[in-house]
Design a protein around this motif. Sequence first.
Motif, mmCIF file in Angstrom:
data_model
loop_
_atom_site.group_PDB
_atom_site.id
_atom_site.type_symbol
_atom_site.label_atom_id
_atom_site.label_comp_id
_atom_site.label_asym_id
_atom_site.label_seq_id
_atom_site.Cartn_x
_atom_site.Cartn_y
_atom_site.Cartn_z
ATOM 1 N N PRO A 139 0.816 -1.212 0.000
ATOM 2 C CA PRO A 139 0.000 0.000 0.000
ATOM 3 C C PRO A 139 0.855 1.270 0.000
ATOM 4 O O PRO A 139 1.983 1.268 0.512
ATOM 5 C CB PRO A 139 -0.829 -0.115 1.291
ATOM 6 C CG PRO A 139 -0.041 -1.012 2.193
ATOM 7 C CD PRO A 139 0.710 -1.946 1.290
ATOM 8 N N ILE A 140 0.299 2.325 -0.589
ATOM 9 C CA ILE A 140 1.011 3.600 -0.708
ATOM 10 C C ILE A 140 -0.048 4.712 -0.799
ATOM 11 O O ILE A 140 -1.197 4.443 -1.146
ATOM 12 C CB ILE A 140 1.947 3.569 -1.947
ATOM 13 C CG1 ILE A 140 2.999 4.675 -1.895
ATOM 14 C CG2 ILE A 140 1.139 3.579 -3.259
ATOM 15 C CD1 ILE A 140 4.192 4.414 -2.820
ATOM 16 N N VAL A 141 0.342 5.935 -0.473
ATOM 17 C CA VAL A 141 -0.629 7.034 -0.419
ATOM 18 C C VAL A 141 -0.283 8.078 -1.481
ATOM 19 O O VAL A 141 0.869 8.497 -1.598
ATOM 20 C CB VAL A 141 -0.639 7.685 0.990
ATOM 21 C CG1 VAL A 141 -1.659 8.822 1.049
ATOM 22 C CG2 VAL A 141 -0.956 6.637 2.063
ATOM 23 N N VAL A 142 -1.305 8.495 -2.248
ATOM 24 C CA VAL A 142 -1.131 9.524 -3.288
ATOM 25 C C VAL A 142 -1.994 10.725 -2.902
ATOM 26 O O VAL A 142 -3.191 10.583 -2.648
ATOM 27 C CB VAL A 142 -1.551 8.987 -4.676
ATOM 28 C CG1 VAL A 142 -1.409 10.076 -5.735
ATOM 29 C CG2 VAL A 142 -0.739 7.749 -5.045
ATOM 30 N N VAL A 155 -5.648 6.441 -0.461
ATOM 31 C CA VAL A 155 -4.869 5.420 0.259
ATOM 32 C C VAL A 155 -4.993 4.165 -0.598
ATOM 33 O O VAL A 155 -6.005 3.463 -0.566
ATOM 34 C CB VAL A 155 -5.413 5.189 1.688
ATOM 35 C CG1 VAL A 155 -4.594 4.128 2.398
ATOM 36 C CG2 VAL A 155 -5.399 6.498 2.474
ATOM 37 N N ALA A 156 -3.967 3.924 -1.428
ATOM 38 C CA ALA A 156 -4.038 2.864 -2.441
ATOM 39 C C ALA A 156 -3.522 1.539 -1.869
ATOM 40 O O ALA A 156 -2.392 1.466 -1.400
ATOM 41 C CB ALA A 156 -3.220 3.275 -3.664
ATOM 42 N N MET A 157 -4.365 0.515 -1.935
ATOM 43 C CA MET A 157 -3.956 -0.802 -1.440
ATOM 44 C C MET A 157 -3.291 -1.634 -2.541
ATOM 45 O O MET A 157 -2.700 -2.667 -2.274
ATOM 46 C CB MET A 157 -5.158 -1.556 -0.850
ATOM 47 C CG MET A 157 -5.839 -0.830 0.310
ATOM 48 S SD MET A 157 -4.731 -0.077 1.539
ATOM 49 C CE MET A 157 -4.246 -1.534 2.485
ATOM 50 N N THR A 158 -3.409 -1.159 -3.805
ATOM 51 C CA THR A 158 -2.733 -1.840 -4.914
ATOM 52 C C THR A 158 -1.974 -0.798 -5.743
ATOM 53 O O THR A 158 -2.317 0.392 -5.722
ATOM 54 C CB THR A 158 -3.746 -2.547 -5.849
ATOM 55 O OG1 THR A 158 -4.566 -1.531 -6.477
ATOM 56 C CG2 THR A 158 -4.643 -3.516 -5.087
ATOM 57 N N LEU A 187 1.120 4.530 6.392
ATOM 58 C CA LEU A 187 1.363 4.365 7.824
ATOM 59 C C LEU A 187 0.281 3.468 8.401
ATOM 60 O O LEU A 187 -0.903 3.694 8.174
ATOM 61 C CB LEU A 187 1.347 5.726 8.542
ATOM 62 C CG LEU A 187 2.439 6.725 8.152
ATOM 63 C CD1 LEU A 187 2.209 8.055 8.861
ATOM 64 C CD2 LEU A 187 3.826 6.185 8.466
ATOM 65 N N ASP A 188 0.698 2.478 9.165
ATOM 66 C CA ASP A 188 -0.254 1.531 9.740
ATOM 67 C C ASP A 188 -0.486 1.874 11.204
ATOM 68 O O ASP A 188 0.465 2.029 11.964
ATOM 69 C CB ASP A 188 0.311 0.108 9.608
ATOM 70 C CG ASP A 188 -0.776 -0.938 9.784
ATOM 71 O OD1 ASP A 188 -1.957 -0.586 9.611
ATOM 72 O OD2 ASP A 188 -0.445 -2.093 10.116
ATOM 73 N N GLY A 189 -1.756 2.023 11.592
ATOM 74 C CA GLY A 189 -2.053 2.351 12.991
ATOM 75 C C GLY A 189 -3.464 2.878 13.101
ATOM 76 O O GLY A 189 -4.313 2.604 12.256
#
Length: 423
Positions: A139-142, A155-158, A187-189
């Motif tokens: 995952p990555i964020v744009v 919040v892209a999971m792919t 960020l995971d939380g």
Amino acid sequence: MKVLLIGSGGREHALAWKLAQSPLMTEFYAAPGNPGIAEHATLVPVDVDDHAAVIAFCKDKAIDFIVVGPEAPLVAGIADRLRAEGFAVFGPSAAAAQLEGSKGFTKDICARYDIPTGAYQRFNNAPKAKAYIREQGAPIVVKADGLAAGKGVTVAMTVDEALAAVDDCFEGAFGAAGAEVVVEAYLDGEEASFFCLSDGKHALALATAQDHKRVGEGDTGPNTGGMGAYSPAPVMTSEMVERTMKEIIEPSMRGMAESGYPFSGVFFAGLMITKKGPELIEYNVRFGDPECQVLMMRLKSDLLPILYATATGTLDKVTAEWSDDPALTVVMASKGYPGSYDKNTPINSIPEAGEGAKVFHAGTALKDGGLVATGGRVLNVTASGKTVGEAQTRAYALLDKVEWDNGFCRRDIGWQAIKREKA
């Protein structure tokens, strides 16, 4: 004190409701306001984008203090223009408002002053952004760099989802806001909203809240400007608040001052509480919407002198007292939001709220003598209780009395806190 409030949303109705309770208030105006704000202030048809007209109005009415609610006028420099004319203003300068106006600017401040946040890169073209995403994986964020009304974040999971988000930005889905993108680590939380006033030298921590950004129950579907919130956020323990002040707020204040942009106003820190502690997702430079609604419901102190102290550099002379009772707000939105929706749908009835409850207007107007929904997010049904569960029960009981056929809401606002209460 003669006060002008700038803005027309649910946040501004909450601020108006609280400010109007101040014994210091002698005359109260709002531009442009909304039908809910009209209960507390005189609405004035001044175009807030026309800074000269706002200044002329303030001079004509001998306004003592201006509270700017939304981010767009702050980013456009309204506080600078008013201060230059000698007015006391709550809200940061245009230079300091870049903390919200540009995601990349905030990330650069974080990098310079060792403020914990996700790793990132800034891009002004799609091929380079996409190459970086393929390299990093999901995952990555744009994020669209500029102001996109809470909607420019994916919040892209792919990887494919992230690549599509880059195309959206550069193909104009968010207008000028997407001319540059920030791609950052996921960020995971657990997310939390933290609010702190700053007069440039002193800080006053306010309260915490938790927002529900996704449109669907169970936190599913696209991101919105916020479908509901509650305060306080249980994840923000006193230790986490202390760490947030020390590791995020204080270096931000110092960094902004050293960079030549001293910050006066409210830091709204969107946080992710990770295994390492608090990390900054993003800054906003105004009160959250709908978080402001639950904060105002819990604030026991007079809001007016606190905001005035922020604007006049005397924040060390005031304190804020909070009710221990949690508050919760549910957003009623127009069907179709955050996509396209019908405007001017009739709201037939809004119930009277009892003690510790209030229906705040966010996107409403009067048309032909009747109340209509003009926005995506339209009403904020708010209540307090001894527990988050009780506040939730009271808020939904009130919401179910609203007569508006085109409205919808999430039915699970506060679910994380309620799960904790039952554990």
